[in-house]
Motif scaffolding. Structure first.
Motif, PDB file in Angstrom:
ATOM      1  N   GLN A  42       0.845  -1.189   0.000  1.00 16.08           N
ATOM      2  CA  GLN A  42       0.000   0.000   0.000  1.00 16.08           C
ATOM      3  C   GLN A  42       0.887   1.248   0.000  1.00 16.08           C
ATOM      4  OE1 GLN A  42      -3.494   0.120   0.121  1.00 16.08           O
ATOM      5  NE2 GLN A  42      -3.373  -2.094  -0.207  1.00 16.08           N
ATOM      6  N   PRO A  43       0.441   2.325  -0.627  1.00 12.09           N
ATOM      7  CA  PRO A  43       1.214   3.567  -0.580  1.00 12.09           C
ATOM      8  C   PRO A  43       1.061   4.229   0.787  1.00 12.09           C
ATOM      9  CG  PRO A  43      -0.853   3.930  -1.723  1.00 12.09           C
ATOM     10  CD  PRO A  43      -0.786   2.448  -1.424  1.00 12.09           C
ATOM     11  N   PRO A  44       2.032   5.045   1.153  1.00 19.07           N
ATOM     12  CA  PRO A  44       1.913   5.773   2.425  1.00 19.07           C
ATOM     13  C   PRO A  44       0.863   6.873   2.310  1.00 19.07           C
ATOM     14  CG  PRO A  44       3.846   6.506   1.245  1.00 19.07           C
ATOM     15  CD  PRO A  44       3.276   5.365   0.457  1.00 19.07           C
ATOM     16  N   ARG A  45       0.218   7.140   3.429  1.00 16.08           N
ATOM     17  CA  ARG A  45      -0.769   8.218   3.491  1.00 16.08           C
ATOM     18  C   ARG A  45      -0.650   8.861   4.866  1.00 16.08           C
ATOM     19  NH1 ARG A  45      -7.138   7.822   1.943  1.00 16.08           N
ATOM     20  NH2 ARG A  45      -7.407  10.070   1.712  1.00 16.08           N
ATOM     21  N   LEU A  46      -0.732  10.183   4.908  1.00 21.99           N
ATOM     22  CA  LEU A  46      -0.659  10.878   6.184  1.00 21.99           C
ATOM     23  C   LEU A  46      -2.012  10.799   6.882  1.00 21.99           C
ATOM     24  CD1 LEU A  46       1.671  12.324   7.618  1.00 21.99           C
ATOM     25  CD2 LEU A  46       0.659  14.474   6.891  1.00 21.99           C
ATOM     26  N   SER A  50       0.540  13.709  11.703  1.00 20.92           N
ATOM     27  CA  SER A  50       1.877  13.172  11.918  1.00 20.92           C
ATOM     28  C   SER A  50       2.068  11.678  11.690  1.00 20.92           C
ATOM     29  CB  SER A  50       2.328  13.491  13.347  1.00 20.92           C
ATOM     30  OG  SER A  50       1.453  12.880  14.276  1.00 20.92           O
ATOM     31  N   ILE A  51       1.017  10.912  11.490  1.00 22.50           N
ATOM     32  CA  ILE A  51       1.174   9.464  11.317  1.00 22.50           C
ATOM     33  C   ILE A  51       1.239   9.126   9.835  1.00 22.50           C
ATOM     34  CG2 ILE A  51       0.124   7.188  11.666  1.00 22.50           C
ATOM     35  CD1 ILE A  51      -1.174   8.305  14.209  1.00 22.50           C
ATOM     36  N   VAL A  52       2.322   8.470   9.450  1.00 20.60           N
ATOM     37  CA  VAL A  52       2.447   7.955   8.092  1.00 20.60           C
ATOM     38  C   VAL A  52       1.899   6.532   8.140  1.00 20.60           C
ATOM     39  CG1 VAL A  52       4.013   7.380   6.210  1.00 20.60           C
ATOM     40  CG2 VAL A  52       4.470   9.396   7.644  1.00 20.60           C
ATOM     41  N   PHE A  74       3.786   4.781  11.269  1.00 19.13           N
ATOM     42  CA  PHE A  74       4.768   5.322  12.210  1.00 19.13           C
ATOM     43  C   PHE A  74       4.628   6.834  12.277  1.00 19.13           C
ATOM     44  CE2 PHE A  74       6.827   5.630   8.112  1.00 19.13           C
ATOM     45  CZ  PHE A  74       7.463   6.859   8.166  1.00 19.13           C
ATOM     46  N   ALA A  75       5.206   7.392  13.311  1.00 21.63           N
ATOM     47  CA  ALA A  75       5.252   8.850  13.455  1.00 21.63           C
ATOM     48  C   ALA A  75       6.583   9.233  14.089  1.00 21.63           C
ATOM     49  CB  ALA A  75       4.109   9.343  14.323  1.00 21.63           C
ATOM     50  N   SER A  76       7.181  10.276  13.576  1.00 25.79           N
ATOM     51  CA  SER A  76       8.392  10.825  14.173  1.00 25.79           C
ATOM     52  C   SER A  76       7.959  11.738  15.308  1.00 25.79           C
ATOM     53  CB  SER A  76       9.188  11.612  13.128  1.00 25.79           C
ATOM     54  OG  SER A  76      10.336  12.182  13.719  1.00 25.79           O
ATOM     55  N   ARG A  77       8.261  11.336  16.516  1.00 24.68           N
ATOM     56  CA  ARG A  77       7.912  12.111  17.707  1.00 24.68           C
ATOM     57  C   ARG A  77       9.164  12.800  18.240  1.00 24.68           C
ATOM     58  NH1 ARG A  77       2.728  12.197  16.669  1.00 24.68           N
ATOM     59  NH2 ARG A  77       1.666  10.206  16.876  1.00 24.68           N
ATOM     60  N   SER A  82       7.637   6.402  16.782  1.00 24.26           N
ATOM     61  CA  SER A  82       6.572   5.508  17.233  1.00 24.26           C
ATOM     62  C   SER A  82       6.112   4.681  16.049  1.00 24.26           C
ATOM     63  CB  SER A  82       5.389   6.313  17.779  1.00 24.26           C
ATOM     64  OG  SER A  82       5.776   7.033  18.922  1.00 24.26           O
ATOM     65  N   ILE A  83       6.189   3.359  16.206  1.00 29.90           N
ATOM     66  CA  ILE A  83       5.780   2.442  15.154  1.00 29.90           C
ATOM     67  C   ILE A  83       4.516   1.743  15.636  1.00 29.90           C
ATOM     68  CG2 ILE A  83       6.448   0.421  13.793  1.00 29.90           C
ATOM     69  CD1 ILE A  83       9.420   1.340  14.336  1.00 29.90           C
ATOM     70  N   TYR A  84       3.449   1.875  14.854  1.00 35.18           N
ATOM     71  CA  TYR A  84       2.152   1.357  15.269  1.00 35.18           C
ATOM     72  C   TYR A  84       1.954  -0.058  14.743  1.00 35.18           C
ATOM     73  CZ  TYR A  84       1.758   6.170  16.481  1.00 35.18           C
ATOM     74  OH  TYR A  84       2.007   7.395  17.028  1.00 35.18           O
ATOM     75  N   LEU A  85       1.900  -0.998  15.688  1.00 36.08           N
ATOM     76  CA  LEU A  85       1.714  -2.395  15.327  1.00 36.08           C
ATOM     77  C   LEU A  85       1.171  -3.181  16.501  1.00 36.08           C
ATOM     78  CD1 LEU A  85       4.308  -3.894  16.811  1.00 36.08           C
ATOM     79  CD2 LEU A  85       5.489  -3.148  14.788  1.00 36.08           C
ATOM     80  N   LEU A  86       0.596  -4.338  16.197  1.00 37.63           N
ATOM     81  CA  LEU A  86       0.141  -5.260  17.236  1.00 37.63           C
ATOM     82  C   LEU A  86       1.283  -6.233  17.496  1.00 37.63           C
ATOM     83  CD1 LEU A  86      -3.440  -6.104  15.920  1.00 37.63           C
ATOM     84  CD2 LEU A  86      -2.796  -4.414  17.640  1.00 37.63           C
ATOM     85  N   ALA A  87       1.593  -6.462  18.750  1.00 34.61           N
ATOM     86  CA  ALA A  87       2.680  -7.387  19.081  1.00 34.61           C
ATOM     87  C   ALA A  87       2.223  -8.374  20.140  1.00 34.61           C
ATOM     88  CB  ALA A  87       3.917  -6.629  19.524  1.00 34.61           C
TER      89      ALA A  87
END
Length: 138
Positions: A42-46, A50-52, A74-77, A82-87
């Motif tokens: 998928q292409p990146p989208r804002l 701040s979240i790509v 992810f977002a540069s804070r 910050s990388i958004y994922l389920l772990a």
């Protein structure tokens, strides 16, 4: 019920990343765009300001709250990326042990720089998270 503030926008992701003042952080974010686009196809989208994000899914909680969110992103804070994922799950937990220097919240992995972690392990974590989101939300 209040609407979500974090929604996809038409803002230019390249311009957003180019505006990151710290050169090393900017390179890390460019690398994350390539990694996540490769995994999600998928292409990146804002999302918000701040979240790509990559891809999207619709969620609905038992409380009735519902909305849409990126599958991963992810977002540069200020102090970290910050990388958004389920772990959740045993395999994801084992991968986190091998990742390197990080902090993990409920669905947010924080790293100061990609040089501090094993990016092959990160790639596996993101791929596992994307698969988990697709299983859970379709």
């Amino acid at each position: 019920m209040a609407e979500n503030k974090t929604r996809p926008t038409d803002a230019n992701v390249g311009a957003h990343i180019s505006a990151i003042a710290d050169e090393a952080r900017r390179r890390d974010c460019e690398q994350l765009v390539k990694l996540m686009a490769n995994i999600t196809k998928q292409p990146p989208r804002l999302w918000g300001s701040s979240i790509v994000g990559f891809g999207s899914y619709h969620y609905e909680y038992a409380s009735g709250r519902e909305g849409d969110m990126c599958v991963t992103g992810f977002a540069s804070r200020k102090g970290a990326i910050s990388i958004y994922l389920l772990a959740s799950g045993v395999k994801q937990a084992q991968l986190l042990e091998k990742l390197g220097k990080h902090k993990m919240g409920k669905a947010c992995l924080n790293v100061k720089r990609l040089a501090d972690i094993d990016t092959d392990v990160l790639q596996q974590l993101v791929a596992g998270s994307v698969a988990q989101v697709k299983r859970r939300y379709g």
